[in-house]
Design an enzyme around this catalytic site. Structure first.
Site, PDB file in Angstrom:
ATOM      1  N   GLU A 352       0.965  -1.179   0.048  1.00  0.00           N
ATOM      2  CA  GLU A 352      -0.075  -0.033   0.199  1.00  0.00           C
ATOM      3  C   GLU A 352       0.823   1.220  -0.039  1.00  0.00           C
ATOM      4  OE1 GLU A 352      -2.688   0.272   3.358  1.00  0.00           O
ATOM      5  OE2 GLU A 352      -3.445   2.272   2.513  1.00  0.00           O
ATOM      6  N   ARG A 569       5.357 -13.308   9.146  1.00  0.00           N
ATOM      7  CA  ARG A 569       5.736 -12.038   9.230  1.00  0.00           C
ATOM      8  C   ARG A 569       7.084 -11.805   9.794  1.00  0.00           C
ATOM      9  NH1 ARG A 569       2.142  -7.887   8.630  1.00  0.00           N
ATOM     10  NH2 ARG A 569       3.384  -6.351   9.501  1.00  0.00           N
ATOM     11  N   LYS A 579       3.988   1.433  10.582  1.00  0.00           N
ATOM     12  CA  LYS A 579       4.176   2.592   9.902  1.00  0.00           C
ATOM     13  C   LYS A 579       3.748   3.695  10.924  1.00  0.00           C
ATOM     14  CE  LYS A 579       3.197   0.883   5.179  1.00  0.00           C
ATOM     15  NZ  LYS A 579       2.109   0.455   4.436  1.00  0.00           N
TER      16      LYS A 579
HETATM   17  N1  LIG Z   1       6.806  -7.698   8.762  1.00  0.00           N
HETATM   18  C1  LIG Z   1       6.357  -8.183   7.558  1.00  0.00           C
HETATM   19  N2  LIG Z   1       6.855  -9.478   7.352  1.00  0.00           N
HETATM   20  C2  LIG Z   1       6.825 -10.189   6.235  1.00  0.00           C
HETATM   21  N3  LIG Z   1       5.879  -9.385   5.112  1.00  0.00           N
HETATM   22  C3  LIG Z   1       5.433  -7.941   5.478  1.00  0.00           C
HETATM   23  C4  LIG Z   1       5.753  -7.681   6.544  1.00  0.00           C
HETATM   24  N4  LIG Z   1       4.843  -6.556   6.563  1.00  0.00           N
HETATM   25  C5  LIG Z   1       4.079  -6.229   5.391  1.00  0.00           C
HETATM   26  N5  LIG Z   1       4.403  -7.545   4.964  1.00  0.00           N
HETATM   27  C6  LIG Z   1       3.748  -7.851   3.451  1.00  0.00           C
HETATM   28  O1  LIG Z   1       4.243  -6.762   2.793  1.00  0.00           O
HETATM   29  C7  LIG Z   1       3.145  -6.617   1.550  1.00  0.00           C
HETATM   30  C8  LIG Z   1       2.804  -5.108   1.671  1.00  0.00           C
HETATM   31  O2  LIG Z   1       2.278  -4.878   2.786  1.00  0.00           O
HETATM   32  P1  LIG Z   1       1.423  -3.579   3.203  1.00  0.00           P
HETATM   33  O3  LIG Z   1       1.283  -3.260   4.563  1.00  0.00           O
HETATM   34  O4  LIG Z   1       2.099  -2.224   2.247  1.00  0.00           O
HETATM   35  O5  LIG Z   1       0.176  -3.846   2.309  1.00  0.00           O
HETATM   36  C9  LIG Z   1      -0.697  -4.760   2.480  1.00  0.00           C
HETATM   37  O6  LIG Z   1      -0.748  -5.440   3.762  1.00  0.00           O
HETATM   38  C10 LIG Z   1      -1.841  -5.097   1.331  1.00  0.00           C
HETATM   39  N6  LIG Z   1      -1.736  -3.950   0.590  1.00  0.00           N
HETATM   40  C11 LIG Z   1      -1.889  -6.354   0.845  1.00  0.00           C
HETATM   41  C12 LIG Z   1      -1.831  -7.485   1.634  1.00  0.00           C
HETATM   42  S1  LIG Z   1      -1.623  -8.959   0.770  1.00  0.00           S
HETATM   43  C13 LIG Z   1       2.084  -7.680   2.042  1.00  0.00           C
HETATM   44  O7  LIG Z   1       2.052  -8.508   1.301  1.00  0.00           O
HETATM   45  C14 LIG Z   1       2.336  -7.847   3.456  1.00  0.00           C
HETATM   46  O8  LIG Z   1       2.077  -9.124   3.809  1.00  0.00           O
END
Ligand SMILES: Nc1ncnc2c1ncn2[C@@H]1O[C@H](COP(=O)(O)OC(=O)[C@@H](N)CCS)[C@@H](O)[C@H]1O
Length: 863
Positions: A352, A569, A579
């Site tokens: 996002e 995560r 954030k």
């Molecule tokens: N701490 C984390 N460890 C692993 N993956 C993570 C973590 N934080 C976020 N994510 C993944 O990154 C993408 C994008 O995350 P974002 O928060 O920007 O956006 C979203 O969560 C949604 N737009 C899409 C969810 S599928 C995402 O895949 C997180 O799981």
């Protein structure tokens, strides 16, 4: 003095030393290390001298030696010196010509008096016989524009990286040797030549063809790049990008109406100097950058391929297998994707654009990238932009830049907002078919009802009413949102009529005011995944409960099902990744900004000294397991250190305010003695990295901490120079602190026999001021428990800066380069040398150990 001259002097000095030892009847064993050193110096001389070996003077000229000792300091060579040098060069050239086929040369060097060699074209250097046109280059200065030009002009040129003796990494220009023996040097000169010699007018146009004005305009840009090829300070880089943005406002290409070497040179320059963060916010520069990436992929390929030689960026997409032992036939620690078919896998990374990427995101994107590559499939980078209240162009641009610095290039870049019209149609259909209803239950009450499995009073309203309210919502009316009818009695809370659509009158950063209602994440994700052809959706485990709803919606909408594969995560001790919390640190001024080296953002960790390879290897070694663990930074830093152990050149530095002078009675007078330097390897265990000049002097600076431990009469080792017998230690009678030390260099002393091996620095005029910076965690507690507020655990002191003096060679260090300071550890350059008042800013790169590399203590706990 040029490196060749320095080596010449060092050889003379070493020869004299050996002669003296022989006169004193030193044993063969005692002589051996000195003779080895002499041979190594001669090898280094040969390499630095274009393959021409050191010539022992026919008759030892004692008079000249004597003269050298009493000569006053001078700023340039005398007429006599120049005549001598010219004769010598003539002899060397004649020899090299006769010897054609020997080692390649490096061009001539002129010393600017500040330790930096400026190259001049030297037509007399040795010319090897080449089977095909070959460019030799130093890995520290890859010839990016030349490489791009060979790809653009389809020229057959071999690239050979070589380590260069007597010059720090990155100092030497690339050199092209043609099969006929002629040569050219300099990235831009070679690139121009390759374009001009092509038979194709299209390729010739890269340098302006026969149009004199165009050619000159292109040259102007090449000069500009040449001038700024060294790293710029942050502010200068920012200003320069802003100026480029203004220039590109009304232009498609930098010069004329088609791609030229000006575009290639500026593109590679920006890409390799970490300007990406600044480009992000500049629309015209970004547009031009994207245009070059898309229309001339050869240029981007050259940059990423050669960057890989340099060992900085991740491998370019489409090439080779992963680092870290993954790839090949199996998926290593990453479980295979269920039902994956080679060539057909499509993964996606859907950030996002509401903040900067952090290391958790790095895990998500690197895993998606890994699977896409492993199965020879595709990776989609999708901006999940469904909430205009939080999203901004600025974030989107920073995400693009961060992905570039991770070496990730998506096969497609998309936006959820590309599908807003489809969403409207699908949602209207759900309402028309009675699968969705409009609800104005207040948010808290709705939550309560969902928890208690109670239906909303609006659940069974008529389709007609729902449709009217749906249309009102699309116009921005916030009273009603749209919920899908699933099952209010389900054990899975996410199946209890989730909200799929709601109004938001805020303008969207891409679509402006065209839409006033937006799909929620629950609606957007299954729809876009399916529409975009994603085969495997990788999601973190906290979304597991939503899997049922995800499949339900794809089935209800008649969309192709996408396989979900979840992974844990990534969380680190003493680190906040949310954030919202990171924004708090920025707003409170506790950090410099989103790229602060204490921050877990991609920009922050790269600035702190994390290498992309290490990040990739660490993440892929953890794999896509579903087990949630709290990572320790130490294990991460120790993986990171491994890469640097092999690649970073070693230098020495001492703290400026506590260092103590050691007078070496028989040491060389640094300003007058021609032998005041020796050649040593850049890395003692990696001779292939080349060698450098180690300055000697009769006054050297010791760490204050080391000086305190010295006793009269003992013999200590000055690292890389040899033993010194301590003759006296003078202390301040009032404080007892050591003020100065006197000693005598013992050339025959055995370094293995001494207890103390000390780092030191010749007290020469051009030693470089450095700011040695250490950091600590922002959060003082390893793991915050439920209910604990991070604001109650803020570390009061997290940054310490100490002034130091370092080896003169660090004057050439560029931003982002990592060196090892002996007995201190690894340091990344955050600001290059900008003058005596603005020394090199170095950040200590943690190495995974709680203590620094030696007894030397730092200003902070070593994290
Ligand atoms: N701490 C984390 N460890 C692993 N993956 C993570 C973590 N934080 C976020 N994510 C993944 O990154 C993408 C994008 O995350 P974002 O928060 O920007 O956006 C979203 O969560 C949604 N737009 C899409 C969810 S599928 C995402 O895949 C997180 O799981």
């Amino acid at each position: 003095m040029s490196p060749v001259e320095e080596l010449h002097s060092a050889i003379l000095a070493k020869g004299n030393e050996i002669k003296e030892m022989k006169a004193k009847q030193a044993s063969k064993e005692a002589l051996k290390p000195f003779i080895d050193e002499l041979l190594a110096l001669k090898d280094a001389y040969k390499e630095a001298n274009g393959g021409v070996p050191y010539e022992t003077p026919v008759a030892p000229n004692k008079k000249v030696d004597k003269e050298a000792k009493v000569q006053p300091e001078r700023t340039g060579p005398s007429k006599k010196d120049l005549q001598k040098a010219a004769k010598k060069e003539k002899r060397a050239a004649a020899k090299a010509e006769a010897k054609k086929g020997g080692t390649h040369g490096n061009g001539g060097t002129v010393n600017a008096g500040v330790g930096r060699d400026i190259l001049i074209p030297n037509p007399t250097r040795a010319r090897p016989n080449m089977q095909e046109d070959t460019v030799f280059f130093s890995p520290g200065r890859p010839p990016l524009v030349t490489h791009a030009t060979t790809l653009l002009t389809k020229s057959t040129v071999t690239f050979v990286p070589h380590a260069v003796a007597s010059a720090p990494e990155g100092m030497l220009e690339p050199q092209l040797f043609l099969v006929d023996g002629t040569s050219l040097f300099g990235d831009l000169a070679i690139a121009r030549f390759l374009a001009r010699r092509s038979a194709s007018p299209e390729h010739q146009a890269l340098t302006g063809g026969s149009d004199v004005l165009l050619t000159s305009e292109i040259d102007q840009w090449l000069d500009f790049v040449q001038q700024y090829h060294m790293a710029l300070a942050e502010e200068e880089a920012k200003g320069m990008c802003a100026n480029l943005n203004a220039v590109l406002e009304l232009r498609t290409f930098l010069v004329g109406f088609q791609l030229s070497l000006a575009d290639a040179a500026v593109y590679t320059f920006l890409q390799t100097n970490r300007f990406m963060g600044h480009i992000a916010g500049l629309p015209h520069l970004s547009r031009w950058f994207d245009l070059i990436t898309d229309s001339a992929p050869e240029i981007a390929t050259a940059s990423s391929r050669v960057a890989a030689v340099r060992g900085k960026a991740g491998a370019a997409r489409g090439g080779g297998e992963e680092a870290g032992g993954l790839g090949g036939g199996d998926t290593g620690s990453c479980p295979p994707l269920e039902g994956a078919v080679e060539g057909q896998v499509v993964t996606r990374f859907p950030p996002e654009p509401s903040g900067f990427l952090h290391i958790g995101h790095a895990k998500a994107v690197l895993l998606n990238d890994f699977y896409a590559r492993h199965y020879k499939g595709k990776l989609i980078i999708r901006f999940d932009d469904t909430n205009p209240s939080k999203e901004k162009d600025e974030y989107e641009e920073s995400i693009v830049a961060d992905l570039a610095s991770l070496g990730v290039v998506g096969d497609r870049v998309t936006h959820t907002s590309d599908y807003f019209e489809d969403f409207e149609k699908m949602a209207r259909k759900l309402v028309e078919d009675g699968h969705a209803y409009m609800d104005n239950t207040p948010q808290e009450k709705m939550q309560e009802e969902r928890l208690n499995r109670q239906e909303s009073v609006n659940r069974n309203n008529s389709v007609v009413d729902n449709l009217a309210r749906f249309e009102a919502m699309l116009k921005g009316e916030k009273e009603y949102c749209m919920r899908v009818k699933i099952d209010m009695t389900s054990v899975n809370g996410t199946m209890r009529d989730p909200v799929l659509y709601r109004a938001n009158p805020q303008p969207h950063h891409r679509t402006g005011t065209k839409f006033k209602a937006y799909p929620t994440y629950d609606f957007a994700c299954p729809v876009v995944d399916s529409l975009e052809g994603v085969t495997h959706a990788l999601r973190t485990t906290e979304y597991n409960d939503r899997d049922e709803q995800y499949y339900f919606l794809q089935d209800l909408l008649g969309l192709r099902r996408v396989k979900i594969q979840s992974f844990s995560r990534m969380n680190f001790v003493q680190t906040e990744l949310s954030k919202r919390k990171l924004t708090w640190f920025v707003e409170q001024g506790l950090v410099e900004g989103w790229n602060d080296p204490r921050f877990p953002t991609i920009q922050g960790v790269l600035r702190r000294g994390v290498s992309v390879e290490a990040l990739r290897a660490f993440i892929l070694s953890q794999g896509a397991s579903r087990r949630t663990v709290l990572m320790e930074w130490d294990s991460f830093w120790s993986i990171n250190k491994k890469g640097y152990e092999h690649s970073s050149p070693r230098y020495m530095a001492v703290f400026a305010d506590s260092c103590v002078p050691l007078q070496v009675e028989n040491g060389p007078e640094s300003r007058q003695d021609a032998g005041a330097a020796i050649s040593i390897p850049l890395h003692p265990k990696r001779p292939e990295l080349g060698s450098r000049v180690l300055r000697l002097a009769n006054v050297v600076l010791l760490e204050g901490q080391d000086a305190e431990g010295l006793t009269e009469g003992e013999e200590v080792t000055l690292l890389r120079w040899g033993n010194v017998k301590i003759l006296s230690v003078e202390k301040d009678p009032a404080t007892g602190r050591v003020l100065r030390v006197r000693g005598r260099h013992n050339a025959a002393g055995d370094p293995r026999a001494t207890k103390l091996k000390l780092s030191w620095l010749a007290d020469v005029r051009d030693k470089v001021p450095v700011v040695l910076t250490e950091f600590d965690y922002l959060i003082s507690k390893k793991k915050l428990e439920e209910g604990e507020d991070f604001k109650d655990f803020i570390n009061p002191v997290t940054k310490a800066e100490s002034l130091g003096w370092a080896d003169p060679a660090l004057r050439n260090l560029k931003r982002g380069e990592v060196v090892q300071l002996e007995r201190r550890g690894f340091y990344i350059c955050d600001r290059p040398y900008m003058g005596p008042e603005k020394g090199v800013v170095l950040f200590m790169v943690p190495d995974g150990r709680s203590k620094a590399m030696s007894t030397l203590s730092g200003a902070l706990k070593h994290v």
